[in-house]
Design a protein around this motif. Structure first.
Motif, mmCIF file in Angstrom:
data_model
loop_
_atom_site.group_PDB
_atom_site.id
_atom_site.type_symbol
_atom_site.label_atom_id
_atom_site.label_comp_id
_atom_site.label_asym_id
_atom_site.label_seq_id
_atom_site.Cartn_x
_atom_site.Cartn_y
_atom_site.Cartn_z
ATOM 1 N N ASN A 273 0.829 -1.202 0.000
ATOM 2 C CA ASN A 273 0.000 0.000 0.000
ATOM 3 C C ASN A 273 0.863 1.251 0.000
ATOM 4 O O ASN A 273 0.565 2.242 -0.676
ATOM 5 C CB ASN A 273 -0.911 0.015 1.231
ATOM 6 N N ARG B 174 -8.671 0.496 -5.327
ATOM 7 C CA ARG B 174 -8.728 -0.779 -4.611
ATOM 8 C C ARG B 174 -8.285 -1.888 -5.540
ATOM 9 O O ARG B 174 -8.751 -1.966 -6.686
ATOM 10 C CB ARG B 174 -10.139 -1.067 -4.103
ATOM 11 N N LEU C 260 -5.664 -0.577 -0.679
ATOM 12 C CA LEU C 260 -6.497 0.622 -0.704
ATOM 13 C C LEU C 260 -5.614 1.843 -0.527
ATOM 14 O O LEU C 260 -4.877 1.941 0.454
ATOM 15 C CB LEU C 260 -7.544 0.556 0.412
ATOM 16 N N PRO D 59 -7.571 -6.199 -5.195
ATOM 17 C CA PRO D 59 -7.444 -7.392 -4.351
ATOM 18 C C PRO D 59 -6.065 -8.015 -4.511
ATOM 19 O O PRO D 59 -5.535 -8.115 -5.619
ATOM 20 C CB PRO D 59 -8.544 -8.317 -4.883
ATOM 21 N N ARG E 209 -6.077 -10.039 0.931
ATOM 22 C CA ARG E 209 -6.081 -8.652 1.383
ATOM 23 C C ARG E 209 -6.602 -7.741 0.273
ATOM 24 O O ARG E 209 -6.641 -8.107 -0.896
ATOM 25 C CB ARG E 209 -4.665 -8.204 1.784
ATOM 26 N N GLN E 210 -7.007 -6.545 0.676
ATOM 27 C CA GLN E 210 -7.472 -5.529 -0.275
ATOM 28 C C GLN E 210 -6.555 -4.325 -0.160
ATOM 29 O O GLN E 210 -6.490 -3.673 0.882
ATOM 30 C CB GLN E 210 -8.913 -5.129 0.052
#
Length: 407
Positions: free
Chosen positions: A250, A292, A301, A294, A298-299
């Motif tokens: 992320n 977003r 973001l 996948p 987990r995602q």
């Protein structure tokens, strides 16, 4: 195909698309759902030619290395070079192999040959010097920034060039491909990297504090500010690469989109007096909502570059999304998805008003987002139509080749 859908749709033309662009747009963002599909580059080129000839646009930014793109911009401005070489070396991510990018550069150079200097078209890279296997070394940009300041400011204000060179070391210590997956192989949080982040901040501060002194040499100042942004962004990106926490991916996504947003905002400041700018990149970078993706269980973001720019320039930001129906040889959308519904339209390319399209979806009950057949693209989320100013649907695309196309 329902009457409501037909009312929302017009056959594609650049003029039909610009009819959806609000007055006061400063940055017109055209997204693509996948990389490597020439159909979207052809569409971009048609739109840009129309924006230049009918709406006064004089610049385009693409999802590519901001430093490498300098050579492409010089070429479209008339510098010597061979078209294929300039495109191949001046576009990152392998995009230099694209016929559409070659045609864009060829047309821009041809256009510029017939206009005065102040009217010439410019091409920018919006992305940082980043690739799938890692990020570039910060040293070259940092040293250029130091040299720019050293020619113009007293030596006692600047850190020693020799320290910068010593702490940067060879470029390949930064570009180690294994660091993309193994944080322990990254030098991004070593003592040298920490010290370089401090020095980059000091040099950037000097550049900003003395900006009025440099303002007369606009082109040199532009390059120095680009180097300052790039060196700082690369050092942050390498630090994120060296992180080993659950937020590592992320963080890398955030750093990249922040670099894109900062570059685009700087381009707007430079181009503002000459006209609006078109930017072309992936939908995920340019969309107004958070991005977003996948990843296993987990995602991911993070706030996209488009959402960052929307927060900075407000109504000056306009986003046009694209999507597609069928991809050769056997990738077809389900009938109850947005793309499946749009595939019932008769035209090969269609411009859609998102408000009318959302109403048509309500009539049909189509609410399901398309599940991609593989990792190379993302469908257009029907729930996100309220965040979009226009939609372009391409009914059929060829199977892409290369890293992003999966061929």
């Amino acid at each position: 195909m329902t009457p409501q859908l037909r009312a929302a749709a017009r056959p594609f033309s650049a003029a039909a698309l610009t009819d959806l662009v609000p007055a006061g747009t400063r940055l017109l963002a055209l997204g693509e759902p996948t990389h490597g599909a020439e159909e979207f580059l052809d569409l971009r080129n048609e739109l840009f030619r129309h924006l230049v000839t009918a709406h006064g646009y004089r610049s385009i930014a693409v999802e590519s290395d901001c430093l490498a793109a300098l050579a492409v911009d010089a070429y479209v401005g008339g510098a010597a070079g061979e078209l294929d070489t300039v495109v191949r070396e001046g576009f990152g991510h392998g995009f230099g192999e694209s016929a559409g990018n070659r045609e864009l550069v060829r047309w821009m150079r041809e256009f510029n040959a017939g206009v005065e200097e102040g009217e010439r078209l410019r091409l920018y890279g919006a992305d940082g010097p980043l690739e799938m296997t890692g990020a570039a070394a910060p040293g070259p940009a940092l040293i250029r920034l130091h040299d720019f300041l050293a020619e113009r400011l007293p030596a006692e204000l600047l850190p020693e060039r020799e320290e910068l060179l010593r702490r940067c070391g060879p470029d390949d210590r930064w570009t180690e491909p294994a660091a993309a997956l193994d944080p322990a192989r990254s030098v991004g949080r070593t003592a040298d990297a920490d010290r370089l982040r401090l020095l980059a901040d000091e040099l950037g501060l000097l550049l900003a504090a003395h900006r009025p002194q440099f303002h007369a040499d606009a082109d040199a100042l532009w390059r120095a500010e680009l180097d300052a942004r790039t060196a700082t962004g690369l050092l942050r990106y390498h630090a994120a690469t060296a992180g080993d926490g659950p937020d590592r991916i992320n963080s890398l996504m955030r750093q990249r989109d922040l670099m894109i947003a900062d570059n685009l905002e700087a381009i707007l400041r430079r181009e503002g007096r000459r006209g609006p700018t078109l930017v072309f990149a992936h939908n995920r970078h340019l969309q107004r909502e958070a991005s977003r993706i996948p990843l296993g269980d987990r995602q991911l973001l993070w706030w996209s570059a488009g959402s960052l720019l929307e927060s900075r320039i407000g109504d000056g930001y306009t986003f046009l999304a694209t999507t597609f129906g069928h991809r050769a040889p056997d990738d077809h959308p389900a009938p109850d998805t947005l793309e499946g519904l749009l595939a019932t339209l008769p035209e090969p390319r269609t411009v859609l008003d998102p408000g009318l399209l959302a109403a048509a979806l309500g009539e049909t009950g189509v609410v399901r987002a398309r599940v991609p057949a593989d990792h190379t693209y993302f469908g257009l989320d029907p729930e996100a139509l309220g965040w979009v100013d226009g939609v372009v649907f391409v009914r059929d695309i060829a199977r892409q080749q290369g890293l992003f196309g999966g061929g």
